[in-house]
Design a protein around this motif. Structure first.
Motif, PDB file in Angstrom:
ATOM      1  N   LEU A 138      37.468  25.132  34.373  1.00 17.49           N
ATOM      2  CA  LEU A 138      36.387  25.505  33.452  1.00 17.49           C
ATOM      3  C   LEU A 138      35.413  24.353  33.171  1.00 17.49           C
ATOM      4  O   LEU A 138      34.201  24.577  33.082  1.00 17.49           O
ATOM      5  N   GLU A 139      35.918  23.151  33.039  1.00 18.25           N
ATOM      6  CA  GLU A 139      35.022  22.031  32.721  1.00 18.25           C
ATOM      7  C   GLU A 139      34.068  21.731  33.874  1.00 18.25           C
ATOM      8  O   GLU A 139      32.871  21.497  33.653  1.00 18.25           O
TER       9      GLU A 139
ATOM     10  N   VAL B  37      41.462  39.066  32.171  1.00 17.51           N
ATOM     11  CA  VAL B  37      42.397  39.279  33.285  1.00 17.51           C
ATOM     12  C   VAL B  37      42.535  38.047  34.187  1.00 17.51           C
ATOM     13  O   VAL B  37      43.595  37.827  34.786  1.00 17.51           O
ATOM     14  N   LEU B  38      41.491  37.224  34.277  1.00 20.40           N
ATOM     15  CA  LEU B  38      41.531  36.066  35.175  1.00 20.40           C
ATOM     16  C   LEU B  38      41.801  34.743  34.460  1.00 20.40           C
ATOM     17  O   LEU B  38      41.815  33.688  35.107  1.00 20.40           O
ATOM     18  N   LEU B  39      42.005  34.769  33.164  1.00 17.15           N
ATOM     19  CA  LEU B  39      42.183  33.521  32.415  1.00 17.15           C
ATOM     20  C   LEU B  39      43.324  32.650  32.948  1.00 17.15           C
ATOM     21  O   LEU B  39      43.171  31.428  33.051  1.00 17.15           O
TER      22      LEU B  39
ATOM     23  N   LEU C  12      36.675  30.648  41.577  1.00 16.00           N
ATOM     24  CA  LEU C  12      36.041  31.933  41.275  1.00 16.00           C
ATOM     25  C   LEU C  12      36.514  32.462  39.919  1.00 16.00           C
ATOM     26  O   LEU C  12      35.704  32.961  39.123  1.00 16.00           O
ATOM     27  N   ALA C  13      37.804  32.353  39.645  1.00 14.32           N
ATOM     28  CA  ALA C  13      38.322  32.801  38.345  1.00 14.32           C
ATOM     29  C   ALA C  13      37.648  32.042  37.210  1.00 14.32           C
ATOM     30  O   ALA C  13      37.261  32.635  36.193  1.00 14.32           O
TER      31      ALA C  13
ATOM     32  N   GLY D  49      25.328  33.002  40.930  1.00 22.59           N
ATOM     33  CA  GLY D  49      25.859  33.169  42.275  1.00 22.59           C
ATOM     34  C   GLY D  49      27.051  34.097  42.375  1.00 22.59           C
ATOM     35  O   GLY D  49      27.750  34.109  43.391  1.00 22.59           O
ATOM     36  N   LEU D  50      27.278  34.891  41.330  1.00 19.66           N
ATOM     37  CA  LEU D  50      28.404  35.830  41.348  1.00 19.66           C
ATOM     38  C   LEU D  50      27.946  37.181  41.900  1.00 19.66           C
ATOM     39  O   LEU D  50      26.821  37.623  41.603  1.00 19.66           O
TER      40      LEU D  50
END
Length: 264
Positions: A194-195, A186-188, A123-124, A65-66
């Motif tokens: 994340l989980e 760059v977005l970390l 989103l990130a 979905g990106l």
């Protein structure tokens, strides 16, 4: 079995200009469907493997979905490029006859700047998860490989992902690596979900979808010099790598979380 995934094929009608970013020398080109494309050549740099990475990475992003520009197979006629004055470009065009890969050109798009554009945590996290999964080394502050188009973030250029295929040995162990280079993403710093995203994406990205995406790789991109493997055997290794990596996603998720803790 009919593949639920498909890419259109266009014929390149005009080479407009080289896009001199990176070493692969992509180009802006017109096609016979009336659209402009960023054309990636199989005769450049890492050859067909960069196109395979672009295809698999881009289509996995789409399944999740990106936003990714449409990918198409781009056919270069053998006569194409004979009138090109630049010898380097002429050699590139002559060495890329047949099927190449192209991305729909997002006219008027601007390069994503993390200082200017705020990206939310969800989103990130989705983008960091994707890049850790496909081992994409190329989404850093130095080269974000994201564009802002119509106020939306778009992902481009996945040709540097799946780097295990440049050595093609021990894919099983490569599939279970943590991907330490996620520390440069760059977005970390924003990727705090994340989980949750891992659970969502593991449901979305089924084995059937992975195999269908890999099945898109054209036969002519799988005639590897020095390889005894058939195209089907090569496709099966790509699918097996991705399926195994997905089943062990906790490894790359933990690496990303640990790297993020150091940053914040």
């Amino acid at each position: 079995m009919n593949n639920p995934f498909s890419l259109r094929t266009v014929n390149v009608t005009r080479y407009i200009a080289p896009l001199r970013e990176g070493g692969s020398l992509p180009a802006l080109a017109d096609a016979d469907d009336g659209f402009k494309y960023v054309l990636k050549f199989k005769g450049a740099g890492h050859g067909v493997k960069a196109l395979i990475a672009e295809l698999i990475g881009g289509e996995i992003a789409r399944v999740l979905g990106l936003p990714v520009p449409e990918l198409v197979f781009a056919n270069l006629d053998e006569a194409f490029g004979r009138t090109e004055a630049d010898e380097e470009i002429q050699d590139l065009l002559q060495g890329s006859q047949g099927l190449n890969l192209a991305l729909h050109f997002l006219s008027g798009a601007i390069t994503f700047d993390p200082v200017v554009t705020e990206v939310d945590a969800v989103l990130a996290s989705k983008i960091v998860w994707l890049d850790a999964y496909i081992t994409n080394v190329d989404r850093t502050f130095k080269n974000t490989n994201m564009l802002i188009w119509h106020k939306e973030l778009w992902l481009i250029d996945h040709g540097a992902c799946l780097y295990f295929h440049h050595s093609w040995n021990n894919w099983e162990s490569s599939a279970k690596t943590p991907f330490a280079l996620i520390k440069d993403h760059v977005l970390l710093p924003k990727a705090s979900n994340l989980e949750e995203i891992d659970k969502e994406f593991r449901l979305l990205l089924t084995e059937e979808k992975i195999r269908s995406i890999v099945e898109l790789i054209p036969e002519e991109w799988l005639q590897w010099e020095g390889s005894d493997e058939t195209p089907d055997q090569i496709r099966n290794i790509y699918s097996s790598f991705l399926i195994t990596r997905l089943a062990n996603s906790e490894i790359f998720i933990k690496a990303a979380q640990d790297a993020r803790q150091i940053l914040i």
